[in-house]
Design a protein around this motif. Sequence first.
Motif, short mmCIF file in Angstrom:
data_model
loop_
_atom_site.label_atom_id
_atom_site.label_comp_id
_atom_site.label_asym_id
_atom_site.label_seq_id
_atom_site.Cartn_x
_atom_site.Cartn_y
_atom_site.Cartn_z
N MET A 149 13.44 8.17 4.02
CA MET A 149 13.32 8.23 5.48
C MET A 149 12.55 6.99 5.93
SD MET A 149 12.52 12.28 5.89
CE MET A 149 13.39 12.59 7.39
N ALA A 150 12.67 6.70 7.23
CA ALA A 150 11.97 5.52 7.75
C ALA A 150 11.45 5.82 9.14
CB ALA A 150 12.92 4.33 7.79
N GLN A 151 10.33 5.21 9.43
CA GLN A 151 9.81 5.26 10.78
C GLN A 151 9.43 3.83 11.11
OE1 GLN A 151 5.92 6.76 11.61
NE2 GLN A 151 6.73 8.24 13.07
N GLY A 152 10.30 3.14 11.85
CA GLY A 152 10.12 1.70 12.03
C GLY A 152 10.21 1.04 10.67
N PRO A 153 9.32 0.11 10.36
CA PRO A 153 9.38 -0.55 9.06
C PRO A 153 8.75 0.27 7.93
CG PRO A 153 7.62 -1.49 10.38
CD PRO A 153 8.27 -0.43 11.22
N ARG A 154 8.15 1.43 8.29
CA ARG A 154 7.48 2.21 7.24
C ARG A 154 8.48 3.14 6.57
NH1 ARG A 154 2.46 5.19 9.29
NH2 ARG A 154 3.99 6.04 10.73
N LEU A 155 8.45 3.11 5.23
CA LEU A 155 9.43 3.88 4.47
C LEU A 155 8.77 5.10 3.84
CD1 LEU A 155 11.31 1.00 2.61
CD2 LEU A 155 12.08 2.33 4.58
N ALA A 156 9.56 6.16 3.71
CA ALA A 156 9.10 7.34 2.96
C ALA A 156 10.13 7.64 1.88
CB ALA A 156 8.94 8.53 3.89
N PHE A 157 9.68 7.59 0.63
CA PHE A 157 10.53 7.98 -0.50
C PHE A 157 10.17 9.41 -0.86
CE2 PHE A 157 12.75 4.29 -2.37
CZ PHE A 157 12.30 3.31 -1.51
N THR A 198 -0.52 6.84 7.55
CA THR A 198 -1.22 5.91 8.43
C THR A 198 -1.81 4.77 7.59
OG1 THR A 198 -1.80 7.77 9.81
CG2 THR A 198 -3.03 5.74 10.20
N GLY A 199 -1.46 3.58 7.94
CA GLY A 199 -2.08 2.43 7.27
C GLY A 199 -1.47 2.08 5.93
N VAL A 200 -0.39 2.75 5.52
CA VAL A 200 0.28 2.32 4.27
C VAL A 200 1.68 1.81 4.61
CG1 VAL A 200 -1.00 3.91 2.76
CG2 VAL A 200 1.21 4.63 3.71
N ASP A 201 2.25 1.09 3.65
CA ASP A 201 3.59 0.54 3.84
C ASP A 201 4.65 1.54 3.38
OD1 ASP A 201 2.49 -2.14 4.49
OD2 ASP A 201 1.78 -2.00 2.42
N ILE A 202 4.33 2.28 2.33
CA ILE A 202 5.31 3.24 1.80
C ILE A 202 4.61 4.57 1.54
CG2 ILE A 202 6.89 3.76 -0.11
CD1 ILE A 202 7.39 0.87 -0.53
N LEU A 203 5.27 5.62 1.98
CA LEU A 203 4.81 6.98 1.65
C LEU A 203 5.73 7.49 0.55
CD1 LEU A 203 3.19 9.59 2.44
CD2 LEU A 203 5.08 10.11 3.98
N VAL A 204 5.13 8.07 -0.49
CA VAL A 204 5.93 8.68 -1.56
C VAL A 204 5.53 10.14 -1.64
CG1 VAL A 204 6.41 8.70 -4.04
CG2 VAL A 204 6.09 6.52 -2.86
N THR A 205 6.51 11.01 -1.53
CA THR A 205 6.20 12.42 -1.74
C THR A 205 6.90 12.87 -3.01
OG1 THR A 205 8.11 13.29 -0.54
CG2 THR A 205 6.13 12.79 0.76
N ARG A 243 0.86 -1.20 0.00
CA ARG A 243 0.00 0.00 0.00
C ARG A 243 0.88 1.24 0.00
NH1 ARG A 243 -3.60 -2.86 4.52
NH2 ARG A 243 -4.84 -4.16 3.13
N VAL A 244 0.64 2.08 -0.96
CA VAL A 244 1.48 3.27 -1.12
C VAL A 244 0.59 4.51 -1.13
CG1 VAL A 244 3.24 4.39 -2.55
CG2 VAL A 244 3.05 1.90 -2.57
N ALA A 245 1.00 5.52 -0.38
CA ALA A 245 0.34 6.84 -0.47
C ALA A 245 1.27 7.77 -1.22
CB ALA A 245 0.05 7.37 0.93
N VAL A 246 0.73 8.47 -2.20
CA VAL A 246 1.53 9.44 -2.97
C VAL A 246 1.03 10.83 -2.61
CG1 VAL A 246 2.12 10.30 -5.27
CG2 VAL A 246 1.93 7.82 -4.87
N VAL A 247 1.94 11.68 -2.16
CA VAL A 247 1.56 13.03 -1.74
C VAL A 247 2.32 14.05 -2.59
CG1 VAL A 247 1.41 14.67 0.18
CG2 VAL A 247 1.26 12.20 0.63
N SER A 248 1.58 14.83 -3.36
CA SER A 248 2.21 15.94 -4.08
C SER A 248 2.02 17.20 -3.24
CB SER A 248 1.58 16.11 -5.46
OG SER A 248 0.23 16.43 -5.32
N ASN A 249 2.87 18.17 -3.44
CA ASN A 249 2.71 19.42 -2.65
C ASN A 249 3.31 20.59 -3.40
OD1 ASN A 249 5.47 20.29 -0.97
ND2 ASN A 249 5.48 18.20 -1.78
N GLY A 250 2.85 21.76 -3.01
CA GLY A 250 3.36 22.99 -3.62
C GLY A 250 2.22 23.91 -3.97
N ALA A 251 2.40 25.22 -3.67
CA ALA A 251 1.34 26.20 -3.90
C ALA A 251 0.97 26.31 -5.38
CB ALA A 251 1.79 27.57 -3.38
N GLU A 252 1.92 25.95 -6.26
CA GLU A 252 1.62 26.06 -7.69
C GLU A 252 0.62 25.00 -8.16
OE1 GLU A 252 4.29 24.70 -6.38
OE2 GLU A 252 5.45 23.46 -7.75
N LEU A 253 0.35 24.01 -7.31
CA LEU A 253 -0.60 22.96 -7.71
C LEU A 253 -2.06 23.34 -7.41
CD1 LEU A 253 1.38 19.78 -6.53
CD2 LEU A 253 1.50 20.97 -8.73
#
Length: 406
Positions: free
Chosen positions: A288-296, A242-249, A183-193
């Motif tokens: 980055m990592a928080q326990g087994p959860r990864l953030a790319f 929360t509730g995903v295995d990988i966070l992608v920003t 399970r992957v969450a993809v988060v985009s960010n930026g005022a231009e969006l």
Amino acid sequence: MRNSFTDMVACDTALGLIAACAEHVSMPAVSVPLAEAAGCVAAEDIHALTPRPEADISAMDGYAFNHAAMQAAPVGLPVAGQIAAGAFPVPLPDGQALGILTGARLPAGADCVMAAERMSLSRTGYVSPAKVLADQGANIRRAGEEFSSGAVLLSKGTRLDWRHVALLACQGISEVQVIRPVRVAVVSNGAELATDASDARADSNSPMLAALLREAGAEVTLYSVPTDNEAKLSATLAQAWTGVDILVTTGGISVGQTDHVLDALHGLGAKTVFRGVAIRPGKPLTVMAQGPRLAFCLPGNPGASAICALVFLLPCLRAIMGQQPQAALLPGVADFAFTPIVSTTHFLPVSCVPGANGFRLSLLPTVGASDIIVFSRANALLRVDPDMPVQPGQIRWVLPLQPNGI
Ligand SMILES: Nc1nc2c(c(=O)[nH]1)N[C@H]1C(S)=C(S)[C@@H](COP(=O)(O)OP(=O)(O)OC[C@H]3O[C@@H](n4cnc5c(N)ncnc54)[C@H](O)[C@@H]3O)O[C@H]1N2
Ligand code: MOO
């Protein structure tokens, strides 16, 4: 730390660190209906329940008979009836033949089948070879000749596609144990969006990353934070992780005043695995990592984001799902020269087309990390390490960009 690339790592170091993190993440097995299993990864070896064919069967529409009896019958053998697939046949009556259809089980006592068009059927109902008698055993598919009971049909870690669906379906298997998709969450960010921004930009990275990840078998949820407000970003990152295995920003990880992703993740308790990689494009990539959860944390430039996803994120995903991390590469002959800059691994979108001596690799013009259209013109990605400049005529290995290869 946000404003620094002082601890930047080499490409292979980053890959090694990611692989080490992936070892701590494992997905449970879940059962899915076979009809929905394509694209999933087998969670266990699957063995044949029955041999294939299950019994000796006919390979032709024609006649089944005893070879010795036919050899000894000057006017042929009387046809006692017909066997179709789906019905258990009665034994072959002595001195007689039976009509038989393709796939039907051979009756006991028969040891030869001949195709109908190679036989003559007399008006009195006798069948005989039109020209020559086939060999004993002809046109019979023997029980287990394809595989026997207990044979390994597919191994744990196999990504299932139509071929495996057919194989399992022929065994009457209707449910398969597969590895639960990452399970992957993809988060985009930026005022231009923000669509109402005075200088708005479309979010192309989220749909791109979602497509790449889904193609690789992940379950993807998309979030957008169309602002540079760190508190709002932090709240969405907390919710997304929360509730995903990988966070992608994507975006917001360089050294600008509005690049808040790394600080926000630190605030959520994440630890840096590495900050920055000596690659081009994609240098700001941070994991980055928080326990087994990864953030790319991928760069915002679309080309850099795509390359970081292909080279670092997808291998991690495959490893977590029990597959070979590295996708298969193809060899081609470069028709160009390229000299990397010092200590930097480059990733070049190239075209890979059949030529006189295998595939020919050509460099495509690109405006760099922000380039999107080059990926529609390219069909492969070439890695060029600092000590491996490209020379014309050299054989180099490339990563195909299309899911179905080149
Ligand atoms: N002073 C420095 N500036 C920059 C450096 C550096 O080392 N020193 N690195 C450059 C590199 S390399 C990259 S890559 C970018 C990465 O920056 P960010 O990850 O912080 O990305 P943003 O600044 O937010 O955006 C960059 C660019 O990408 C566009 N973008 C962002 N998100 C999306 C999206 N979801 N879909 C489409 N396009 C997106 C954004 O509008 C910008 O044009 O930093 C360099 N700067
Ligand atoms: O590395 Mo950045 O990713 O060049 O644009």
